[in-house]
Write an enzyme that holds these catalytic residues in place. Structure first.
Site, mmCIF file in Angstrom:
data_model
loop_
_atom_site.group_PDB
_atom_site.id
_atom_site.type_symbol
_atom_site.label_atom_id
_atom_site.label_comp_id
_atom_site.label_asym_id
_atom_site.label_seq_id
_atom_site.Cartn_x
_atom_site.Cartn_y
_atom_site.Cartn_z
ATOM 1 C CB THR A 1 -0.887 -0.078 1.293
ATOM 2 O OG1 THR A 1 -1.547 -1.012 1.556
ATOM 3 C CG2 THR A 1 -1.898 1.237 1.313
ATOM 4 N NE ARG B 1 -9.066 -8.876 -0.543
ATOM 5 C CZ ARG B 1 -8.135 -7.976 -0.255
ATOM 6 N NH1 ARG B 1 -7.478 -7.074 -0.997
ATOM 7 N NH2 ARG B 1 -7.904 -7.593 1.110
ATOM 8 N N GLY C 1 -10.560 -4.994 -1.749
ATOM 9 C CA GLY C 1 -10.059 -4.829 -0.156
ATOM 10 C C GLY C 1 -10.531 -3.644 0.450
ATOM 11 C CG ASP C 2 -8.037 -2.314 3.822
ATOM 12 O OD1 ASP C 2 -7.482 -2.834 2.991
ATOM 13 O OD2 ASP C 2 -7.719 -1.436 4.564
HETATM 14 N N1 ASP Z 1 -4.804 -3.190 2.587
HETATM 15 C C1 ASP Z 1 -4.752 -3.660 1.380
HETATM 16 C C2 ASP Z 1 -5.644 -4.892 0.980
HETATM 17 O O1 ASP Z 1 -6.121 -5.771 1.943
HETATM 18 C C3 ASP Z 1 -3.268 -4.419 1.278
HETATM 19 C C4 ASP Z 1 -2.089 -3.679 1.370
HETATM 20 O O2 ASP Z 1 -2.191 -3.105 2.645
HETATM 21 O O3 ASP Z 1 -1.753 -3.250 0.489
HETATM 22 O O4 ASP Z 1 -5.976 -4.998 -0.005
#
Ligand code: ASP
Length: 228
Positions: free
Chosen positions: A92, A120, A122-123
């Site tokens: 990230t 999928r 993500g957050d």
């Molecule tokens: N939070 C991100 C996700 O779950 C992963 C990341 O920290 O890059 O997609």
């Protein structure tokens, strides 16, 4: 693919009535907005490819062909956290900023978790989970296993503790990350700031690539948990 996803998110905010677009519809909107696009191979890195191959191998799943347009294979530099075998699986890039008018902005961009399922989400793009900003309380950008950040609505939860419970930003961040996220079995961390200029970060992983800078101050850059 869109080269700068955060610019696309901003275009959605400013030039559409919507909050979130995804997949093909988002790409179409990006084209209409004249945003820069690049072939998928633009995002290829040897390090991420190696970790994908490793994870798929571990899961006993087939390894896809090296993507078209990717550079020739080269030795991998895993980066400091993996090199020292302090595990870190995330890619990230997140930022929170405050301007002189008191406006807070947060942005998060990620390739997601390694070997995730097709489709999928993500957050990172979900407001309140991996990204949140509100001029009354705080702004937050998160990294970690997104499923836990979505379940706990980490980013908006930290800001709600600041706004409605009167907690200091660092206290709120630590409560959500060190106590609640950890109790759920989630891993990751956040960077955050308030309109008053309080800056905080909190993570329950061995390290998190991070930096902070205030007007007139010295930049602070750190990787491991024991650095400040
Ligand atoms: N939070 C991100 C996700 O779950 C992963 C990341 O920290 O890059 O997609």
């Amino acid at each position: 693919s869109v080269r700068h996803p955060i610019s696309l998110a901003r275009a959605v905010m400013e030039h559409s009535p919507h909050v979130m677009l995804q997949g093909e519809g988002a790409e179409t909107f990006a084209g209409e907005q004249g945003l820069e696009t690049v072939p998928p191979a633009f995002f290829f890195t040897e390090r991420r490819w190696a970790s994908l191959e490793g994870e798929l191998g571990r899961l006993g799943l087939p390894i896809p062909h090296r993507p078209e347009g990717a550079p020739d294979p080269e030795p991998v530099d895993e980066g400091a956290l993996l090199r020292d075998s302090r595990e870190h699986r995330f890619g990230t890039v997140g930022v929170v900023a405050l301007d002189t008018d008191g406006n807070i902005a947060a942005g998060t961009s990620t390739g997601g978790t390694t070997a995730k399922r097709w489709g999928r989400v993500g957050d990172s793009p979900i407001l309140g989970a991996g990204t949140y900003a509100n001029n009354e309380s705080c702004g937050v950008s998160a990294t970690g296993t997104g499923e836990y950040f979505i379940r706990l609505t980490v980013a908006s939860r930290i800001c709600a503790l600041v706004e409605f419970e009167g907690l200091a930003l660092q206290t709120a961040a630590d409560r959500v990350i060190q106590d609640e996220l950890t109790a759920m079995g989630g891993d990751g961390g956040i960077v955050a700031l308030t309109p008053g200029g309080e800056i905080a970060w909190s993570f329950n992983t061995p390290g998190m690539y991070r930096a902070r800078l205030s007007a007139g101050g010295e930049p602070l850059v750190a990787i491991y948990g024991d650095e400040e």
